[in-house]
Design a protein around this motif. Structure first.
Motif, mmCIF file in Angstrom:
data_model
loop_
_atom_site.group_PDB
_atom_site.id
_atom_site.type_symbol
_atom_site.label_atom_id
_atom_site.label_comp_id
_atom_site.label_asym_id
_atom_site.label_seq_id
_atom_site.Cartn_x
_atom_site.Cartn_y
_atom_site.Cartn_z
ATOM 1 N N ARG A 70 0.848 -1.197 0.000
ATOM 2 C CA ARG A 70 0.000 0.000 0.000
ATOM 3 C C ARG A 70 0.880 1.242 0.000
ATOM 4 O O ARG A 70 2.052 1.184 0.347
ATOM 5 N N ASN A 111 4.777 2.633 -2.881
ATOM 6 C CA ASN A 111 5.063 1.313 -3.441
ATOM 7 C C ASN A 111 3.880 0.685 -4.163
ATOM 8 O O ASN A 111 4.064 -0.026 -5.143
ATOM 9 N N LEU A 125 3.663 2.477 -7.479
ATOM 10 C CA LEU A 125 4.758 2.009 -8.330
ATOM 11 C C LEU A 125 4.440 0.626 -8.905
ATOM 12 O O LEU A 125 4.602 0.375 -10.098
ATOM 13 N N GLU A 184 3.980 -0.454 -12.816
ATOM 14 C CA GLU A 184 4.812 -1.509 -13.401
ATOM 15 C C GLU A 184 3.953 -2.647 -13.950
ATOM 16 O O GLU A 184 4.241 -3.207 -15.008
ATOM 17 N N THR A 188 11.532 2.777 -1.247
ATOM 18 C CA THR A 188 10.791 2.408 -2.443
ATOM 19 C C THR A 188 11.080 0.968 -2.782
ATOM 20 O O THR A 188 12.235 0.575 -2.915
ATOM 21 N N ILE A 189 10.044 0.177 -2.889
ATOM 22 C CA ILE A 189 10.208 -1.219 -3.277
ATOM 23 C C ILE A 189 9.228 -1.508 -4.394
ATOM 24 O O ILE A 189 8.018 -1.474 -4.189
ATOM 25 N N GLY A 190 9.767 -1.741 -5.566
ATOM 26 C CA GLY A 190 8.923 -1.996 -6.734
ATOM 27 C C GLY A 190 8.686 -3.471 -6.930
ATOM 28 O O GLY A 190 8.703 -4.248 -5.979
ATOM 29 N N SER A 191 8.485 -3.857 -8.172
ATOM 30 C CA SER A 191 8.249 -5.267 -8.462
ATOM 31 C C SER A 191 9.401 -5.805 -9.297
ATOM 32 O O SER A 191 10.148 -5.049 -9.903
ATOM 33 N N VAL A 192 9.553 -7.110 -9.274
ATOM 34 C CA VAL A 192 10.581 -7.756 -10.087
ATOM 35 C C VAL A 192 9.933 -8.850 -10.919
ATOM 36 O O VAL A 192 8.889 -9.384 -10.560
ATOM 37 N N GLU A 193 10.564 -9.158 -12.011
ATOM 38 C CA GLU A 193 10.108 -10.280 -12.827
ATOM 39 C C GLU A 193 10.637 -11.553 -12.221
ATOM 40 O O GLU A 193 11.819 -11.668 -11.916
ATOM 41 N N ALA A 210 5.308 -10.761 -12.547
ATOM 42 C CA ALA A 210 5.751 -9.632 -11.747
ATOM 43 C C ALA A 210 5.390 -9.891 -10.282
ATOM 44 O O ALA A 210 4.250 -10.204 -9.963
ATOM 45 N N VAL A 211 6.402 -9.817 -9.431
ATOM 46 C CA VAL A 211 6.199 -10.063 -8.012
ATOM 47 C C VAL A 211 6.691 -8.834 -7.265
ATOM 48 O O VAL A 211 7.707 -8.242 -7.652
ATOM 49 N N TRP A 212 5.985 -8.450 -6.221
ATOM 50 C CA TRP A 212 6.475 -7.341 -5.412
ATOM 51 C C TRP A 212 7.820 -7.738 -4.809
ATOM 52 O O TRP A 212 7.948 -8.822 -4.230
ATOM 53 N N TRP A 253 8.206 -9.215 -1.231
ATOM 54 C CA TRP A 253 8.010 -10.643 -0.944
ATOM 55 C C TRP A 253 9.309 -11.408 -1.145
ATOM 56 O O TRP A 253 9.659 -12.280 -0.344
ATOM 57 N N ILE A 289 6.158 -1.954 5.582
ATOM 58 C CA ILE A 289 6.225 -1.135 4.362
ATOM 59 C C ILE A 289 5.106 -1.550 3.410
ATOM 60 O O ILE A 289 4.426 -0.709 2.822
ATOM 61 N N GLY A 290 4.880 -2.860 3.303
ATOM 62 C CA GLY A 290 3.814 -3.361 2.438
ATOM 63 C C GLY A 290 2.458 -2.815 2.845
ATOM 64 O O GLY A 290 1.592 -2.571 2.009
ATOM 65 N N LEU A 291 2.275 -2.612 4.160
ATOM 66 C CA LEU A 291 1.003 -2.086 4.657
ATOM 67 C C LEU A 291 0.953 -0.563 4.587
ATOM 68 O O LEU A 291 -0.023 0.043 5.013
ATOM 69 N N GLY A 292 2.023 0.035 4.077
ATOM 70 C CA GLY A 292 1.990 1.486 3.869
ATOM 71 C C GLY A 292 2.632 2.289 4.981
ATOM 72 O O GLY A 292 2.472 3.508 5.037
#
Lengths: 168, 322
Positions: free
Chosen positions: A17, A139, A142, A146, B121-126, B131-133, B136, B192-195
């Protein structure tokens, strides 16, 4: 559009989030996009921006049901505005090696080009990873952007311009 | 002079020393891929960068231990008449310093992140075409790399107690710091995932206080050991009652009027002097030798004890209570 809609929906409700709630605000609202001229990625010679990156962002906005408010400007101005949270995305033909990467968040490359473009500037073997910039730490936002790039990549070639390959 | 009892006790410890060396090699073998794995999972995340630096620093205690072990076993020479037992004290110093550095680094990094209000900042990766966050992936890597330190740390702790090995004990505490910071990293990434952008730095700061305290305690202890503090139990500041025990044993000998014993630790072993006021000078040399043998037989860790005849004792002031 459909796959991107699905991909966006899949991450919209879950983790990660946004600390500032960008994704929730933009969905069904307004997406504030800063654009810096950088042909062919961003072209500002008409009423509305054109080029590969505005095209990708329109696909994304449509999937979110958002309208886009374009803000043209110099790259440095736009990045500072992005850092302050006054913009949601900056598109300006950025590559992953941009000096701004320490201060703003960059997306995964939506496209990789193996040669430089423009007359007399072809440098064989040089790889450029084309990215866009979002506010640091947003995030979920983002991730959604993506995911939209990824979804665009599976649509028929040319539909979104997000395929991996040579520069246009 | 090594008598039968001491040799026997040493032989019994031999297997456990070999186990300790094996554990340290396994630690290095586990850390190396972990360092590589975290390095590639790092991305732009400060949390993972910190975990990586910590992994690199936690190579120091096992490396120092294994180097010290090589020196420790060497026999005394003309250049090193007391032998090389203290190599282990240097390994202890390295381990304590590494632990302290990890704690300090972790605390400084996480406080700086909080103060600058840096939003990770944590984006996603292939990942196999999907695409996975990245969060994880990082959580999985952290969970994976935290398993070996849990197992190794527990074993080292138990072995350190039996071997009276303070360097090994400090390394066990480093392993605890490893899995605790990995755990904090997982909690922080979930936050971070929860904001909650501050979750990661806050979790790291919380854990780092404990690591820093462990490091400081160990530094203080290694300082004392290098300053010839009386022997203490592993992992505590409690003074071993061995000197008093030896003094009582001496004073029970019919030819001894009064005795005083002072001991210090040199790595695994203990050395020192016993000062004795004899009632009679008849057969004094034979008595002194017999006393030395008897005392060493009492205490397997007592490696060298000089039994010195004196006319009067000069007792140190503060140890009179003990």
């Amino acid at each position: 559009v459909w796959p991107s809609l699905l991909a966006v929906a899949a991450v919209a409700c879950g983790i990660p989030r946004d600390p500032r709630g960008t994704l929730d605000r933009v969905r069904g609202g307004t997406m504030r996009v800063g654009v810096a001229e950088r042909a062919p990625w961003v072209v500002l010679d008409r009423a509305e921006p054109t080029g590969a990156e505005p095209r990708l962002l329109r696909v994304f906005a449509r999937a979110l049901g958002a309208r886009i408010a374009w803000t043209p400007g110099a790259e440095s101005e736009l990045m500072e505005a992005l850092e302050r949270g006054e913009l949601d995305v900056v598109a300006g033909g950025l590559t992953a090696s941009t000096a701004w990467r320490e201060r703003v968040a960059l997306t995964r490359p939506y496209r990789t080009t193996s040669t430089a473009y423009g007359p007399g500037r072809a440098v064989s073997g040089h790889t450029s990873e084309h990215v866009m910039a979002v506010p640091p730490g947003e995030n979920g936002w983002l991730r959604a952007l993506e995911a939209s790039f990824d979804a665009g990549a599976v649509t028929p070639a040319g539909a979104s311009g997000a395929s991996t390959g040579r520069a246009p | 002079v090594t008598d039968g009892t001491l040799a026997g006790a040493r032989a019994a410890k031999h297997d456990e020393h070999a186990r300790a060396r094996r554990l340290e090699w396994v630690t290095i073998a586990c850390l190396a891929p972990s360092i590589a794995l975290v390095y590639f999972a790092v991305g732009s995340s400060q949390a993972m960068k910190t975990a990586w630096v910590e992994d690199v620093l936690s190579l120091a205690p096992p490396a120092a231990f294994l180097v010290a072990v090589r020196f420790e076993a060497r026999p005394p020479s003309t250049d090193h008449p007391y032998g090389f037992h203290r190599a282990m004290a240097i390994a202890f110093l390295c381990a304590a310093m590494a632990l302290f550095t990890v704690g300090a680094y972790l605390l400084a990094e996480s406080l700086a992140t909080l103060l600058r209000a840096e939003r990770p900042t944590i984006g996603s990766v292939e990942f196999f075409g999907r695409a996975v966050w990245h969060g994880w992936v990082m959580m999985a890597v952290l969970a994976l790399t935290s398993v070996p330190p849990v197992v190794l740390g527990r074993r080292k702790r138990a072995l350190a107690q039996r071997l009276h090995d303070k360097a090994l004990h400090a390394d066990a505490e480093m392993n605890r710091a490893d899995w605790q910071t990995a755990g904090a990293g997982i909690v922080g990434l979930a936050g971070i995932g929860l904001g909650f952008w501050w979750a990661d730095a806050a979790a790291a700061a919380l854990i780092s206080v404990g690591v820093l305290r462990d490091g400081a305690t160990n530094l203080k202890r290694v300082g004392k050991v290098l300053m010839d503090v009386a022997p203490t139990a592993v992992g505590t500041d409690a003074i071993d009652p061995m000197p008093a025990r030896l003094r009582v044993a001496l004073e029970r000998m019919p030819w001894v009027a009064e005795a005083e014993v002072r001991l210090r630790e040199a790595g695994h072993v203990i050395t020192g002097e016993a000062y004795v006021v004899a009632r009679t000078e008849t057969a004094l040399v034979a008595n002194l030798e017999a006393a030395g043998r008897a005392l060493r037989a009492m205490e397997p860790r007592l490696h060298e004890l000089a039994v010195v005849p004196v006319r009067t004792l000069a007792r140190p002031a503060s140890t009179a209570a003990e």
